[in-house]
Design a protein around this motif. Structure first.
Motif, PDB file in Angstrom:
ATOM      1  N   SER A  44      16.441  29.624 110.235  1.00  0.00           N
ATOM      2  CA  SER A  44      17.808  29.280 109.784  1.00  0.00           C
ATOM      3  C   SER A  44      18.498  30.509 109.192  1.00  0.00           C
ATOM      4  N   ASP A  45      17.743  31.248 108.378  1.00  0.00           N
ATOM      5  CA  ASP A  45      18.312  32.467 107.788  1.00  0.00           C
ATOM      6  C   ASP A  45      18.663  33.483 108.875  1.00  0.00           C
ATOM      7  N   LEU A  46      17.785  33.579 109.903  1.00  0.00           N
ATOM      8  CA  LEU A  46      18.053  34.522 110.987  1.00  0.00           C
ATOM      9  C   LEU A  46      19.301  34.120 111.755  1.00  0.00           C
ATOM     10  N   SER A  47      19.466  32.816 111.940  1.00  0.00           N
ATOM     11  CA  SER A  47      20.674  32.367 112.665  1.00  0.00           C
ATOM     12  C   SER A  47      21.920  32.692 111.864  1.00  0.00           C
ATOM     13  N   ALA A  57      24.498  44.225 107.600  1.00  0.00           N
ATOM     14  CA  ALA A  57      24.160  42.933 108.226  1.00  0.00           C
ATOM     15  C   ALA A  57      23.030  43.114 109.245  1.00  0.00           C
ATOM     16  N   LYS A  58      23.117  44.253 110.015  1.00  0.00           N
ATOM     17  CA  LYS A  58      22.013  44.494 110.967  1.00  0.00           C
ATOM     18  C   LYS A  58      20.692  44.672 110.239  1.00  0.00           C
ATOM     19  N   ALA A  59      20.725  45.367 109.102  1.00  0.00           N
ATOM     20  CA  ALA A  59      19.480  45.540 108.349  1.00  0.00           C
ATOM     21  C   ALA A  59      18.962  44.202 107.856  1.00  0.00           C
ATOM     22  N   LEU A  77      26.477  38.898 111.380  1.00  0.00           N
ATOM     23  CA  LEU A  77      26.521  40.223 112.024  1.00  0.00           C
ATOM     24  C   LEU A  77      27.502  40.211 113.175  1.00  0.00           C
ATOM     25  N   GLN A  78      27.524  39.146 113.890  1.00  0.00           N
ATOM     26  CA  GLN A  78      28.445  39.075 115.032  1.00  0.00           C
ATOM     27  C   GLN A  78      29.890  39.039 114.552  1.00  0.00           C
ATOM     28  N   GLU A  79      30.060  38.270 113.469  1.00  0.00           N
ATOM     29  CA  GLU A  79      31.427  38.178 112.913  1.00  0.00           C
ATOM     30  C   GLU A  79      31.880  39.540 112.382  1.00  0.00           C
TER      31      GLU A  79
END
Length: 470
Positions: free
Chosen positions: A261-264, A287-289, A270-272
């Motif tokens: 859930s956290d990864l989602s 965000a990538k990190a 990150l996408q946003e």
């Protein structure tokens, strides 16, 4: 030989016939008077066929003729006579010892001589269709005859008791020895059984064998359950090797679910941010990190969960091996216990057999001991002998009558014998046999009808004209 001729012969030799009859009869009468008087005393016994008080059995052979004849032989035996001699102390009587010395010149023993003497004057008769035996003793003295008859009866009763008790005593001694041997065997068998049970840890009941059997059943059940778990854990371990992400443990793990859930959320953020600021913006880099950190944690958690499946499978395999080894050990233990139980059962059967043999022998020992101590015979005295008042012999009237009959027969025979040696003309038949043509004249004053038949026939022949007279 006609009656008339016999009468004529006896008439001619009447003096000889009378002399023989008188001499023979008087001789018999005189001898009967001279003979010593004999008295017969009689006693009787009855053989009892009641049930035996010890064995409670009725012996059907007691009333058979063979049994009664056997009792007659027992009374007539030397054993009974010897008992009479010893009971009455006849061998110590001086007059009897003097008679023995005179009769045998001291040869042999006085007891054997007395036995033969007593048996010669005793008579035993069994009654018809009954169990009564009559013992009669003949002696010159009535008191002595009664005493000897009663002595023979008492000696016979005592002998029958001895014949019954002596074998019982011998059997009692034999069964006593056998009982001791059987008891030693029983104790040895019991000691062997006890030692075997102590050596193999066998108790009196099958409780231990039941406990060990139940434990074997439990180990079998545990082994089956562990085999199922081991198979399941092995299947999960294989699935983890093919793809740990699809493991049910991984899919159902709450930490993995939270990290996913956290990864989602991190990937969405990150996408946003990438769309709004570009790839080089500090927030995008941050965000990538964050996404990489969550993914790292997710992979670590998935690796931990899949590693736990492998550990669980190894543990299940190890437990299965341990239970299998314990099961084999328990099987061997139960097999040994069963073998020991079988051997113990054999020893128990041997002990039970020895116990039964000992009980049977002790039962027979008790019975024979009671029989050896009995004082009651199956023969009882019915009547005791009393001194007779009248002698039984000689019977003067009977002897005289028999002598008279015998003398008549002897006299007639002697007369006929003498007649055959010296034939004489006795009557008209003898004359006709020699001179058939002769006639006879009647005596003076005697009518012809009173003449004998042969003489009348001669008179008739002489009266005929064709006949001559001489």
């Amino acid at each position: 030989m006609t009656p008339s001729k016999l009468i004529s012969i006896l008439r001619a030799r009447w003096s000889l016939v009378l002399l023989v009859v008188l001499l023979t009869t008087l001789t018999a009468f005189g001898v009967s008077l001279m003979l010593s008087k004999k008295y017969v005393a009689t006693a009787s016994v009855v053989v009892d066929a009641k049930p035996d008080p010890i064995s409670a059995l009725i012996y059907p052979g007691l009333a058979s003729p063979a049994f009664m004849n056997t009792q007659v032989d027992v009374i007539n035996s030397d054993r009974v006579a010897l008992r009479v001699v010893r009971d009455l102390r006849l061998a110590e009587v001086p007059a009897i010892r003097e008679q023995w010395q005179t009769a045998t010149s001291g040869e042999g023993t006085i007891e054997q001589w007395l036995i033969a003497f007593l048996q010669a004057n005793m008579d035993v008769k069994p009654s018809k269709e009954s169990n009564v035996l009559t013992v009669a003793y003949r002696a010159p003295d009535p008191q002595f005859a009664a005493a000897l008859a009663n002595a023979f009866v008492k000696a016979y009763v005592a002998t029958t008791l001895d014949l019954r008790v002596d074998p019982a005593r011998q059997y009692a001694g034999y069964f006593d020895q056998q009982a001791k041997v059987a008891l030693e065997k029983l104790e040895s068998t019991r000691a062997k059984l006890s030692a075997y049970e102590r050596e193999h840890g066998i108790i009196a009941t099958d409780e231990r064998l039941d406990v060990e059997s139940n434990r074997l059943s439990e180990l079998s059940s545990q082994l089956v359950a562990l085999q199922a778990l081991s198979a399941e854990s092995g299947s999960r371990q294989g699935q983890a090797a093919r793809g740990a992400d699809q493991l049910p443990d991984v899919l159902s793990n709450p930490v993995v679910m939270q990290l996913k859930s956290d990864l989602s959320r991190a990937e969405g953020k990150l996408q946003e941010l990438s769309t709004r600021y570009g790839d080089n913006h500090p927030q995008v880099i941050e965000a990538k990190a964050s996404v990489a950190d969550v993914r790292s944690k997710l992979r670590a958690e998935i690796g931990r969960v899949s590693g736990g499946v492998t550990v669980t499978n190894n543990i299940n395999k190890q437990r299965e091996g341990e239970i299998r080894a314990a099961l084999e050990t328990q099987r061997e233990k139960v097999a040994k216990l069963k073998a020991a139980r079988d051997d113990a059962s054999g020893l128990m059967r041997e002990a039970e057999s020895a116990q039964r043999a000992y009980e049977n022998i002790t039962t027979r020992l008790t019975q024979t001991s009671l029989e050896s101590q009995t004082t009651q015979s199956n023969v009882n005295i019915l009547t005791e002998a009393v001194a007779p008042l009248k002698p039984s012999s000689p019977k003067i009237l009977l002897n005289t009558a028999l002598a008279f009959v015998a003398s008549v027969i002897l006299a007639v025979g002697l007369a006929l014998l003498l007649e055959m040696r010296d034939r004489k003309v006795r009557d008209a038949d003898d004359v006709m046999a020699v001179l058939p043509m002769l006639g006879v004249l009647p005596a003076p004053g005697r009518r012809a009808s009173a003449l004998p038949t042969a003489e009348r026939r001669l008179l008739g022949n002489s009266a005929r004209p064709s006949r001559g007279t001489a």
